[in-house]
Design an enzyme around this catalytic site. Structure first.
Site, mmCIF file in Angstrom:
data_model
loop_
_atom_site.group_PDB
_atom_site.id
_atom_site.type_symbol
_atom_site.label_atom_id
_atom_site.label_comp_id
_atom_site.label_asym_id
_atom_site.label_seq_id
_atom_site.Cartn_x
_atom_site.Cartn_y
_atom_site.Cartn_z
ATOM 1 N N ILE A 160 -24.337 13.314 -0.015
ATOM 2 C CA ILE A 160 -24.096 14.363 -1.007
ATOM 3 C C ILE A 160 -25.081 15.521 -0.809
ATOM 4 O O ILE A 160 -24.752 16.685 -1.049
ATOM 5 C CB ILE A 160 -24.250 13.775 -2.433
ATOM 6 C CG1 ILE A 160 -23.156 12.732 -2.691
ATOM 7 C CG2 ILE A 160 -24.191 14.878 -3.494
ATOM 8 C CD1 ILE A 160 -23.340 11.945 -3.986
ATOM 9 N N ASP A 193 -15.036 19.592 -4.274
ATOM 10 C CA ASP A 193 -14.146 20.720 -3.943
ATOM 11 C C ASP A 193 -12.699 20.385 -4.325
ATOM 12 O O ASP A 193 -11.962 21.240 -4.832
ATOM 13 C CB ASP A 193 -14.249 21.053 -2.451
ATOM 14 C CG ASP A 193 -15.672 21.405 -2.053
ATOM 15 O OD1 ASP A 193 -16.316 22.178 -2.785
ATOM 16 O OD2 ASP A 193 -16.155 20.896 -1.024
ATOM 17 N N HIS A 220 -18.296 22.106 3.305
ATOM 18 C CA HIS A 220 -18.694 22.231 1.903
ATOM 19 C C HIS A 220 -19.699 23.368 1.715
ATOM 20 O O HIS A 220 -20.858 23.139 1.378
ATOM 21 C CB HIS A 220 -19.267 20.907 1.379
ATOM 22 C CG HIS A 220 -19.735 20.993 -0.038
ATOM 23 N ND1 HIS A 220 -18.869 21.161 -1.107
ATOM 24 C CD2 HIS A 220 -20.971 20.999 -0.584
ATOM 25 C CE1 HIS A 220 -19.559 21.240 -2.229
ATOM 26 N NE2 HIS A 220 -20.843 21.165 -1.942
#
Ligand SMILES: NC(=O)c1ccc[n+]([C@@H]2O[C@H](COP(=O)([O-])OP(=O)(O)OC[C@H]3O[C@@H](n4cnc5c(N)ncnc54)[C@H](O)[C@@H]3O)[C@@H](O)[C@H]2O)c1
Ligand SMILES: O=C(O)C[C@H](O)C(=O)O
Length: 356
Positions: A160, A193, A220
């Site tokens: 992440i 997203d 991302h």
């Protein structure tokens, strides 16, 4: 009547449960007892959250403790993890919770894990790009992945920490160096997203977001986040104005939250939701469920780039199948070219950080 030894054992077991963060590496009797507890608990997966005391880590720990597929939950951080673990451990759900504090407990936190989720690292403030986080977060991800390579090389890893477009290549290089790299098991989390895209598209269509599925591919960060609005389910069409509005909003969703939080960090609650959703999909795949498909930033041959986010099928060994992008319209082809240019540089930056 209990013997003194039995009573001592029972006390040791209760204190290991209440203060698992106090377990020392060399305290093998307590570790064995803790392991017995885990074995006695519900069958399921052993999951570690690294960065568990953070803005994402805490609500993510809560959501993982609520997931019936989790039997053991290890919460690791360099600060405050004992408190978070004690708090979460009082929830009357199945997973056994243990806290781990600081580098010296990283190996204990990782040993035996099936799934490792990494939200450790610094978040953005207004005016920063995700790439501005690289110098600090790349080093954090490197250290944590070195631990994974040593202690649970078979684990599925969900990254992440930003910038994901670079931290996933960092993780891959660490695993390659250690001889443990399995491209199917390293997954960059881009679910937020998709979650945002589903929400914003549902708002425009005036329908329930749970009925909407928008594939979001690329990466991302900014223009690398490429929603494929021509492939939305249920099938629908948008005006040129709606396409521009939706694409901009999805690409800048993170910045929208960073600005609204005005210096207090970036998305944490929606991210914890997204990470928990993705982790659940990974575990359903590990369990052998059919048809588990999510978007993720993975080692890929879908484009000429070594990493790319697209739909992947999750199975017993991780990302078992990576789907092609499908037919793109002219707007999306233009967006793809832009995304690939930025992605190539971000990937190279991550690779160079370890190969330097
Ligand atoms: N992939 C995504 O979609 C997405 C979404 C939101 C945020 N993020 C990123 O997630 C990261 C964390 O965000 P946050 O809001 O939770 O930040 P935060 O500062 O609130 O929490 C980060 C946590 O990481 C811990 N940490 C720092 N160094 C560590 C180390 N070496 N080992 C273990 N833990 C360590 C900190 O102590 C802290 O508790 C940021 O990089 C952010 O940009 C990614
Ligand atoms: O925008 C950020 O910095 C955090 C995260 O990547 C997000 O998309 O919310």
């Amino acid at each position: 009547m209990h013997t003194g030894a039995e009573i001592n054992q029972r006390i040791a077991r209760i204190s290991a449960h209440l203060c698992p963060q106090n377990l020392q590496m060399e305290d093998t009797s307590s570790l064995k007892l803790a392991a017995c507890r885990a074995k006695g608990g519900a069958p399921g997966f052993k999951v570690a959250v690294l960065g568990a005391a953070g803005g994402i880590g805490q609500p993510l720990a809560l959501l993982m403790k609520m997931n019936p597929l989790v039997s053991v939950l290890h919460l690791y951080d360099v600060v405050n993890s004992p408190g978070v673990a004690a708090d979460i451990s009082h929830m009357d759900t199945g997973a056994v919770v243990r806290g781990f504090l600081g580098q010296q407990q990283l190996e204990s936190a990782l040993t035996g894990m099936d799934l490792v989720i990494i939200p450790a690292g610094v978040p953005r403030k207004p005016g920063m790009t995700r790439d501005d986080l690289f110098n600090i977060n790349a080093g954090i991800v490197q250290t944590l992945c070195e631990g994974i390579a040593k202690c649970c090389p078979q684990a599925i890893v969900n990254v992440i920490s930003n910038p994901v477009n670079s931290t996933v290549p960092v993780a891959a290089e660490v695993f390659k160096k250690a001889g443990t790299f399995d491209p199917k098991r390293l997954l960059g989390v881009t679910t937020l997203d998709v979650v945002r895209a589903n929400t914003f598209v549902a708002e425009v269509l005036g329908i329930d977001p749970r009925e909407v599925a928008v594939p979001v591919v690329g990466g991302h960060a900014g223009v690398t986040i490429l929603p494929l609005l021509s492939q939305v389910k249920p099938p629908c069409s948008f005006s040129a104005e709606e396409i521009k509005y939706l694409t901009d909003r999805i690409q800048n969703g993170g910045t929208e939250v960073v600005e609204a939080k005005a210096g207090a960090g970036s998305a944490t609650l929606s991210m914890a939701y997204a990470a928990a959703k993705f982790a659940d999909a990974c575990m359903r795949g590990l369990r052998g469920d059919a048809g588990v498909v999510e978007c993720s930033f993975v080692a890929s041959q879908v484009t000429e780039l070594p990493f790319f986010a697209s739909k992947v099928r999750l199975g017993r060994s991780g990302a078992e199948e990576i789907y092609p992008l499908g037919p793109l319209n002219e707007f999306e082809r233009f967006g793809l070219d832009k995304a690939k240019k930025e992605l190539a540089a971000s990937i190279e930056k991550g690779v160079a950080f370890i190969r330097k």
